[in-house]
Structures are given as structure tokens and as C-alpha cells.
Write an enzyme that holds these catalytic residues in place. Structure first.
Site, PDB file in Angstrom:
ATOM      1  N   SER A 185       0.881  -1.169   0.000  1.00  0.00           N
ATOM      2  CA  SER A 185       0.000   0.000   0.000  1.00  0.00           C
ATOM      3  C   SER A 185       0.920   1.220   0.000  1.00  0.00           C
ATOM      4  CB  SER A 185      -0.834  -0.007   1.285  1.00  0.00           C
ATOM      5  OG  SER A 185      -1.437   1.247   1.498  1.00  0.00           O
ATOM      6  N   TYR A 203      -1.823  -1.237  10.181  1.00  0.00           N
ATOM      7  CA  TYR A 203      -1.895  -1.348   8.713  1.00  0.00           C
ATOM      8  C   TYR A 203      -0.554  -0.935   8.104  1.00  0.00           C
ATOM      9  CZ  TYR A 203      -3.837  -0.929   3.997  1.00  0.00           C
ATOM     10  OH  TYR A 203      -4.089  -1.087   2.649  1.00  0.00           O
TER      11      TYR A 203
HETATM   12  P1  NAD Z   1     -11.815  -5.282  -0.034  1.00  0.00           P
HETATM   13  O1  NAD Z   1     -12.181  -5.278   1.408  1.00  0.00           O
HETATM   14  O2  NAD Z   1     -12.667  -4.560  -0.998  1.00  0.00           O
HETATM   15  O3  NAD Z   1     -11.607  -6.779  -0.529  1.00  0.00           O
HETATM   16  C1  NAD Z   1     -10.751  -7.634   0.195  1.00  0.00           C
HETATM   17  C2  NAD Z   1     -11.131  -9.078  -0.012  1.00  0.00           C
HETATM   18  O4  NAD Z   1     -10.246  -9.868   0.802  1.00  0.00           O
HETATM   19  C3  NAD Z   1     -12.557  -9.400   0.454  1.00  0.00           C
HETATM   20  O5  NAD Z   1     -13.178 -10.230  -0.485  1.00  0.00           O
HETATM   21  C4  NAD Z   1     -12.357 -10.108   1.790  1.00  0.00           C
HETATM   22  O6  NAD Z   1     -13.374 -11.046   2.083  1.00  0.00           O
HETATM   23  C5  NAD Z   1     -11.009 -10.787   1.567  1.00  0.00           C
HETATM   24  N1  NAD Z   1     -10.301 -11.058   2.821  1.00  0.00           N
HETATM   25  C6  NAD Z   1     -10.016 -10.194   3.824  1.00  0.00           C
HETATM   26  N2  NAD Z   1      -9.383 -10.832   4.818  1.00  0.00           N
HETATM   27  C7  NAD Z   1      -9.264 -12.129   4.436  1.00  0.00           C
HETATM   28  C8  NAD Z   1      -8.713 -13.277   5.051  1.00  0.00           C
HETATM   29  N3  NAD Z   1      -8.189 -13.233   6.280  1.00  0.00           N
HETATM   30  N4  NAD Z   1      -8.733 -14.440   4.378  1.00  0.00           N
HETATM   31  C9  NAD Z   1      -9.299 -14.509   3.149  1.00  0.00           C
HETATM   32  N5  NAD Z   1      -9.851 -13.464   2.519  1.00  0.00           N
HETATM   33  C10 NAD Z   1      -9.837 -12.279   3.164  1.00  0.00           C
HETATM   34  O7  NAD Z   1     -10.334  -4.702  -0.098  1.00  0.00           O
HETATM   35  P2  NAD Z   1      -9.464  -4.177  -1.342  1.00  0.00           P
HETATM   36  O8  NAD Z   1      -9.522  -2.705  -1.333  1.00  0.00           O
HETATM   37  O9  NAD Z   1      -9.775  -4.931  -2.566  1.00  0.00           O
HETATM   38  O10 NAD Z   1      -8.021  -4.571  -0.799  1.00  0.00           O
HETATM   39  C11 NAD Z   1      -7.275  -5.651  -1.307  1.00  0.00           C
HETATM   40  C12 NAD Z   1      -5.832  -5.469  -0.859  1.00  0.00           C
HETATM   41  O11 NAD Z   1      -5.354  -4.234  -1.369  1.00  0.00           O
HETATM   42  C13 NAD Z   1      -5.650  -5.400   0.656  1.00  0.00           C
HETATM   43  O12 NAD Z   1      -4.448  -6.068   1.011  1.00  0.00           O
HETATM   44  C14 NAD Z   1      -5.528  -3.917   0.918  1.00  0.00           C
HETATM   45  O13 NAD Z   1      -4.805  -3.632   2.092  1.00  0.00           O
HETATM   46  C15 NAD Z   1      -4.789  -3.483  -0.321  1.00  0.00           C
HETATM   47  N6  NAD Z   1      -4.914  -2.060  -0.623  1.00  0.00           N
HETATM   48  C16 NAD Z   1      -6.097  -1.528  -1.041  1.00  0.00           C
HETATM   49  C17 NAD Z   1      -6.157  -0.180  -1.334  1.00  0.00           C
HETATM   50  C18 NAD Z   1      -7.402   0.470  -1.842  1.00  0.00           C
HETATM   51  O14 NAD Z   1      -7.392   1.681  -1.999  1.00  0.00           O
HETATM   52  N7  NAD Z   1      -8.468  -0.260  -2.101  1.00  0.00           N
HETATM   53  C19 NAD Z   1      -5.027   0.622  -1.178  1.00  0.00           C
HETATM   54  C20 NAD Z   1      -3.856   0.049  -0.739  1.00  0.00           C
HETATM   55  C21 NAD Z   1      -3.799  -1.295  -0.480  1.00  0.00           C
END
Ligand code: NAD
Length: 257
Positions: free
Chosen positions: A142, A155
Site C-alpha cells: 500500500s 496497517y
Molecule cells: P476489499 O475489502 O474490498 O476486498 C478484500 C477481499 O479480501 C474481500 O473479499 C475479503 O473477504 C477478503 N479477505 C479479507 N481478509 C481475508 C482473510 N483473512 N482471508 C481470506 N480473505 C480475506 O479490499 P481491497 O480494497 O480490494 O483490498 C485488497 C488489498 O489491497 C488489501 O491487502 C488492501 O490492504 C490493499 N490495498 C487496497 C487499497 C485500496 O485503496 N483499495 C489501497 C492500498 C492497499
């Protein structure tokens, strides 16, 4: 990408789901992993509807549990015989609070999922890739893995760790044909980010979103499909020599001082 086998964790929604669609569109076989069973099955149905030729299995797993991670890797090998690409994406944000007020149990949960989950994934996928002498791994860090983010200490700690583990994996397994990188997304409009805006302004989350977007050089949030294109490149053979990097995909926002 045609007939390549890709594992995607956190595939039920957000960045994982968008990448699954992108990879399916390029002819990959998919192993979709998530702990949300209903959303995962819905995601699979949607992808099959759009790309009927896609071969897809789903595995329910909480990535913070080592046995569950070993199981999704075993299921992938049982179904397809190999693993070409691994999108180590599942993660959570936790709550927002300053260090001295942070709930310790939530802190540990964020570390268990975001740090240990990514570690377990590499621990069990890498031996399969070593046997093949080929593999591509994309871990999800991230901007919080290269900068501080107010009120999100676990985080930020977990995502810095993802960036560090990525460097080490690149050093230790490059000789086996395994290239490992991390991506560092900025604010990408997924369910996770929508939830964060609800926490910032419960009465008007859309206002919080617009205000946040103004800080970005592009004056908008990123789209999951934009991240998926970068991930597809890093997971493909087109990437022959990029390894150990944490690549920001944030509209340039992390360069602002
Ligand atoms: P989201 O919450 O929209 O989707 C995450 C998915 O991961 C969900 O389907 C959830 O059920 C699954 N999940 C969460 N914990 C889990 C676990 N312990 N075991 C199995 N599945 C699990 O989140 P997102 O925005 O798509 O984020 C995905 C990744 O990207 C994460 O690692 C997040 O930290 C990272 N990220 C996202 C952003 C953003 O702006 N969306 C920015 C930086 C980093």
C-alpha cells in the site's frame, strides 16, 4: 497468460476480483481464495458468465490460518498441476485510531492477516514454483507500505513488512526463476475504501471521498481495473526482470511533500 495458473487471494471483491476478471480475459486458469463464501461464489459466477471458457476453482480460506493456506495451495496443485502466478492480495484495514488508543486485539488481527497471511502464502507457493523453476508473485502492500498514514499504525506496519518480505523473496528465489514484486496502491475505490470513508464521515461518506480525491494530482480515486492491468503484467512472462520492487499505483500522490 493463456492456460497459466493463477492463485488470487481476497478474490471475492475489490482488487482481487478485478484482477481475476482481467486474468480470465487473458485466458488464465484461476484459483479464487477468500473467506467470504457467498461473495466468492458470486464472483466465480460473474466471471464465468463473462468468460465462459475460464477454468476456475474456489477455495474457502482465512489467509491468517497456516493450515488453510497450505490447503489452498494443495487444491491449486491438485486441480491444475502447477502455479504460475500468485496474487497475494487479501488484507484488511482495521479500525482508525491513534497509537495509544488502538485496540490491541484489532492490531494483532491486522498483523495476522496482512503480514502472516502474505508470509504463509509465499511459504507454501514458493516450493511449487521452485520445482517448476518459474513463478511470478505479486504481494499487495500500500502507499501505507512506503509512507505513514495517520491513525493506521498496524496497517502501516504490516504493509511495510510486506514490502520488506517482497525484497527478501526476490533475493532468495530469483535464482529459481521466481520474480517477486509488491504493489502499493493509493486510494482505489473498492468496498474497503468505501468503508473507510464511512468511518471518516458517517453522515456523508461521498463528501469524504470527494475531499480525499482533491489531494490527488489526478483529482480522482483509482479504479480496481487500473490496478488489475499492472498486476496482470507483473504476473506474466512479459515481466522478465522486474523483481523486489514496491510499485506505487496512486496517480502520483505519494510524491507530494
Ligand atoms: P476489499 O475489502 O474490498 O476486498 C478484500 C477481499 O479480501 C474481500 O473479499 C475479503 O473477504 C477478503 N479477505 C479479507 N481478509 C481475508 C482473510 N483473512 N482471508 C481470506 N480473505 C480475506 O479490499 P481491497 O480494497 O480490494 O483490498 C485488497 C488489498 O489491497 C488489501 O491487502 C488492501 O490492504 C490493499 N490495498 C487496497 C487499497 C485500496 O485503496 N483499495 C489501497 C492500498 C492497499
Amino acid at each position: 497468460m493463456k492456460n497459466k495458473v493463477m492463485i488470487i487471494t481476497g478474490a471475492a471483491m475489490g482488487l482481487g476480483y478485478a484482477a481475476a476478471k482481467e486474468l480470465a480475459s487473458k485466458g488464465a486458469h484461476l484459483v479464487l481464495v477468500d473467506y467470504n463464501q457467498k461473495s466468492l461464489e458470486d464472483a466465480k459466477s460473474e466471471i464465468i458468465k463473462e468468460f465462459p471458457q475460464a477454468k476456475i476453482i474456489t477455495v474457502i480460506a482465512d489467509v491468517s490460518k497456516e493450515d488453510a493456506v497450505k490447503n489452498y495451495v494443495d487444491e491449486a496443485v491438485k486441480a491444475f498441476g502447477r502455479i504460475d502466478g500468485f496474487y497475494n492480495n487479501a488484507g484488511i484495514e482495521g479500525r482508525q485510531a491513534p497509537i495509544t488508543e488502538y485496540d490491541v486485539d484489532v492490531f494483532k488481527k491486522v498483523i495476522d492477516i496482512n503480514l502472516m497471511g502474505v508470509y504463509y502464502g509465499m511459504r507454501y507457493v514458493i516450493p511449487v514454483m521452485q520445482k517448476q523453476q518459474f513463478g511470478r508473485i505479486v504481494n499487495v502492500a500500500s502507499v501505507g507500505g512506503i509512507r505513514g498514514v495517520l491513525n493506521q499504525t498496524p496497517y502501516v506496519a504490516s504493509k511495510h513488512a510486506v514490502s520488506g518480505m517482497t525484497k527478501n523473496a526476490a533475493l532468495e528465489y530469483g535464482r529459481d526463476g521466481i520474480l517477486t514484486n509488491a504493489i502499493a496502491p493509493g486510494a482505489i475505490l473498492t468496498p474497503m475504501v468505501a468503508e473507510a470513508f464511512k468511518q471518516v464521515n458517517p453522515a456523508d461518506p461521498k463528501a469524504a471521498e470527494s475531499e480525499y480525491a482533491q489531494r490527488n494530482p489526478t483529482k480522482r480515486l483509482g479504479k480496481p481495473e487500473e490496478v488489475a492491468k499492472l498486476v496482470a503484467f507483473l504476473l506474466s512472462e512479459d515481466n522478465g526482470y522486474v523483481s523486489g520492487q514496491t510499485i506505487a499505483i496512486d496517480g502520483g500522490e505519494s510524491n507530494i511533500y
